[in-house]
Structures are given as C-alpha cells and as structure tokens.
Write a protein that holds these residues in place. Structure first.
Motif, mmCIF file in Angstrom:
data_model
loop_
_atom_site.group_PDB
_atom_site.id
_atom_site.type_symbol
_atom_site.label_atom_id
_atom_site.label_comp_id
_atom_site.label_asym_id
_atom_site.label_seq_id
_atom_site.Cartn_x
_atom_site.Cartn_y
_atom_site.Cartn_z
ATOM 1 N N PHE A 26 0.710 -0.894 -0.005
ATOM 2 C CA PHE A 26 -0.392 -0.005 0.195
ATOM 3 C C PHE A 26 1.032 0.967 -0.043
ATOM 4 O O PHE A 26 1.043 2.691 -0.530
ATOM 5 C CB PHE A 26 -0.798 0.065 1.047
ATOM 6 N N ASN A 27 1.634 1.611 0.531
ATOM 7 C CA ASN A 27 2.945 2.417 0.356
ATOM 8 C C ASN A 27 3.145 3.041 -0.222
ATOM 9 O O ASN A 27 3.398 3.936 -0.982
ATOM 10 C CB ASN A 27 3.928 2.473 2.048
ATOM 11 N N MET A 28 3.773 1.848 -1.081
ATOM 12 C CA MET A 28 4.434 1.780 -2.566
ATOM 13 C C MET A 28 3.109 3.000 -3.692
ATOM 14 O O MET A 28 3.656 3.731 -4.236
ATOM 15 C CB MET A 28 5.250 0.527 -3.281
ATOM 16 N N VAL A 29 2.268 2.452 -3.678
ATOM 17 C CA VAL A 29 1.038 2.788 -3.975
ATOM 18 C C VAL A 29 0.285 3.837 -3.937
ATOM 19 O O VAL A 29 0.706 4.883 -4.879
ATOM 20 C CB VAL A 29 0.022 1.415 -4.388
ATOM 21 N N ASN A 30 0.509 4.005 -2.271
ATOM 22 C CA ASN A 30 0.515 6.233 -2.381
ATOM 23 C C ASN A 30 1.594 6.513 -2.684
ATOM 24 O O ASN A 30 1.272 7.646 -2.863
ATOM 25 C CB ASN A 30 0.552 5.699 -0.766
ATOM 26 N N LEU A 31 2.839 6.563 -2.673
ATOM 27 C CA LEU A 31 3.899 6.964 -2.716
ATOM 28 C C LEU A 31 3.327 7.203 -4.674
ATOM 29 O O LEU A 31 4.134 8.135 -5.361
ATOM 30 C CB LEU A 31 4.892 6.233 -3.008
ATOM 31 N N TYR A 32 2.957 6.488 -5.495
ATOM 32 C CA TYR A 32 2.532 6.786 -6.585
ATOM 33 C C TYR A 32 1.439 7.870 -6.802
ATOM 34 O O TYR A 32 1.254 8.630 -7.877
ATOM 35 C CB TYR A 32 2.483 5.111 -7.158
ATOM 36 N N THR A 33 0.626 7.236 -6.055
ATOM 37 C CA THR A 33 -0.481 8.629 -6.017
ATOM 38 C C THR A 33 -0.590 9.834 -5.595
ATOM 39 O O THR A 33 -0.952 10.901 -5.406
ATOM 40 C CB THR A 33 -1.841 7.862 -5.886
ATOM 41 N N THR A 34 0.687 9.986 -5.390
ATOM 42 C CA THR A 34 0.453 11.551 -4.217
ATOM 43 C C THR A 34 1.898 11.589 -5.030
ATOM 44 O O THR A 34 2.123 13.325 -4.906
ATOM 45 C CB THR A 34 1.362 11.089 -3.067
ATOM 46 N N ASN A 35 2.399 11.113 -6.433
ATOM 47 C CA ASN A 35 3.151 12.006 -6.731
ATOM 48 C C ASN A 35 5.202 12.270 -6.236
ATOM 49 O O ASN A 35 4.998 12.928 -6.701
ATOM 50 C CB ASN A 35 3.004 13.332 -7.750
ATOM 51 N N ARG A 36 4.418 11.270 -5.118
ATOM 52 C CA ARG A 36 6.110 11.612 -4.422
ATOM 53 C C ARG A 36 7.232 10.032 -4.995
ATOM 54 O O ARG A 36 8.540 10.905 -4.730
ATOM 55 C CB ARG A 36 6.070 11.803 -3.048
ATOM 56 N N VAL A 37 6.745 9.388 -6.337
ATOM 57 C CA VAL A 37 7.181 8.570 -6.554
ATOM 58 C C VAL A 37 6.987 8.317 -7.793
ATOM 59 O O VAL A 37 5.391 7.739 -8.080
ATOM 60 C CB VAL A 37 7.762 7.301 -5.956
ATOM 61 N N GLN A 38 7.548 8.350 -9.265
ATOM 62 C CA GLN A 38 6.764 8.097 -10.117
ATOM 63 C C GLN A 38 7.112 6.209 -10.480
ATOM 64 O O GLN A 38 8.357 5.942 -10.474
ATOM 65 C CB GLN A 38 7.449 9.017 -11.939
ATOM 66 N N PRO A 39 6.188 5.630 -10.940
ATOM 67 C CA PRO A 39 6.386 4.539 -11.114
ATOM 68 C C PRO A 39 7.284 4.405 -12.586
ATOM 69 O O PRO A 39 6.581 4.758 -12.916
ATOM 70 C CB PRO A 39 4.355 3.859 -11.209
ATOM 71 N N PRO A 40 7.777 3.264 -12.649
ATOM 72 C CA PRO A 40 8.285 2.466 -13.914
ATOM 73 C C PRO A 40 7.430 2.058 -14.567
ATOM 74 O O PRO A 40 6.378 1.820 -14.558
ATOM 75 C CB PRO A 40 9.755 1.259 -13.182
ATOM 76 N N ILE A 41 7.791 3.044 -15.943
ATOM 77 C CA ILE A 41 6.872 2.293 -17.054
ATOM 78 C C ILE A 41 6.377 1.070 -17.098
ATOM 79 O O ILE A 41 5.287 0.881 -17.605
ATOM 80 C CB ILE A 41 7.715 2.610 -18.010
ATOM 81 N N HIS A 42 7.025 -0.156 -16.871
ATOM 82 C CA HIS A 42 6.190 -0.976 -16.733
ATOM 83 C C HIS A 42 5.007 -1.500 -15.454
ATOM 84 O O HIS A 42 3.810 -1.433 -15.907
ATOM 85 C CB HIS A 42 7.224 -2.212 -17.343
ATOM 86 N N ILE A 43 5.170 -0.777 -14.463
ATOM 87 C CA ILE A 43 4.284 -0.324 -13.348
ATOM 88 C C ILE A 43 3.104 0.436 -14.424
ATOM 89 O O ILE A 43 1.967 -0.152 -13.744
ATOM 90 C CB ILE A 43 4.762 -0.149 -11.986
ATOM 91 N N LEU A 44 3.750 1.279 -15.046
ATOM 92 C CA LEU A 44 2.795 2.371 -14.949
ATOM 93 C C LEU A 44 1.673 1.592 -15.912
ATOM 94 O O LEU A 44 0.315 1.901 -15.876
ATOM 95 C CB LEU A 44 2.792 3.679 -15.713
ATOM 96 N N TYR A 45 2.166 0.580 -17.634
ATOM 97 C CA TYR A 45 1.499 0.019 -18.070
ATOM 98 C C TYR A 45 -0.005 -1.272 -17.340
ATOM 99 O O TYR A 45 -1.246 -1.466 -18.019
ATOM 100 C CB TYR A 45 2.348 -1.218 -18.992
ATOM 101 N N GLN A 46 0.892 -2.019 -16.416
ATOM 102 C CA GLN A 46 -0.106 -2.024 -15.783
ATOM 103 C C GLN A 46 -0.952 -1.931 -14.765
ATOM 104 O O GLN A 46 -1.690 -2.664 -14.634
ATOM 105 C CB GLN A 46 1.092 -3.036 -14.459
ATOM 106 N N ILE A 47 -0.551 -0.793 -14.040
ATOM 107 C CA ILE A 47 -1.806 0.000 -13.753
ATOM 108 C C ILE A 47 -2.815 0.761 -15.050
ATOM 109 O O ILE A 47 -3.890 0.398 -14.213
ATOM 110 C CB ILE A 47 -1.084 1.075 -12.998
ATOM 111 N N ALA A 48 -2.060 1.119 -16.461
ATOM 112 C CA ALA A 48 -3.379 1.007 -16.823
ATOM 113 C C ALA A 48 -3.788 0.030 -17.456
ATOM 114 O O ALA A 48 -4.948 0.300 -17.369
ATOM 115 C CB ALA A 48 -2.735 2.070 -18.671
#
Length: 65
Positions: A26-48
């Motif tokens: 959850f903490n990693m996803v929270n970092l993604y959603t708050t724009n503190r950390v940008q997900p790697p491209i392959h994770i961004l594709y998985q999220i999409a």
C-alpha cells in the motif's frame, strides 16, 4: 506527474485494491498516487491494464496545445 489517484477515484478503486492487484505494498502505491515517486514504465502499463484505460490517460501532458 501522473493522474493515478484521479483515475482510481473515478473508477471507484481503492489504493489497497490496486496494491493487491499489482503485488505492491500500500505504501508504494500511495507514493505513486501522491506523485512522491513515479512508477517505472512497466508498472505504469500494469496500472493502466488494471484500470482498463490507455496508459496515456495516467500521464499529465508535458505540452499544452
């Protein structure tokens, strides 16, 4: 910058559910959603894929027309 949080809200999916489906904490996803950390491209594709949207919808345009 990404729009993950906005899309999650629009789709009615929690960060906890996204974390579970991604196999991330959850903490990693929270970092993604708050724009503190940008997900790697392959994770961004998985999220999409999980959100059933085009990956470009998760990104804030870098140029305005």
């Amino acid at each position: 910058m990404n729009r993950i949080k906005e899309v999650l809200n629009a789709k009615g999916i929690s960060q906890t559910e996204l974390a579970s489906r991604l196999g991330k904490t959850f903490n990693m996803v929270n970092l993604y959603t708050t724009n503190r950390v940008q997900p790697p491209i392959h994770i961004l594709y998985q999220i999409a894929e999980i959100l059933d949207i085009d990956v470009r919808e998760l990104l804030v345009p870098n140029k305005l027309k």
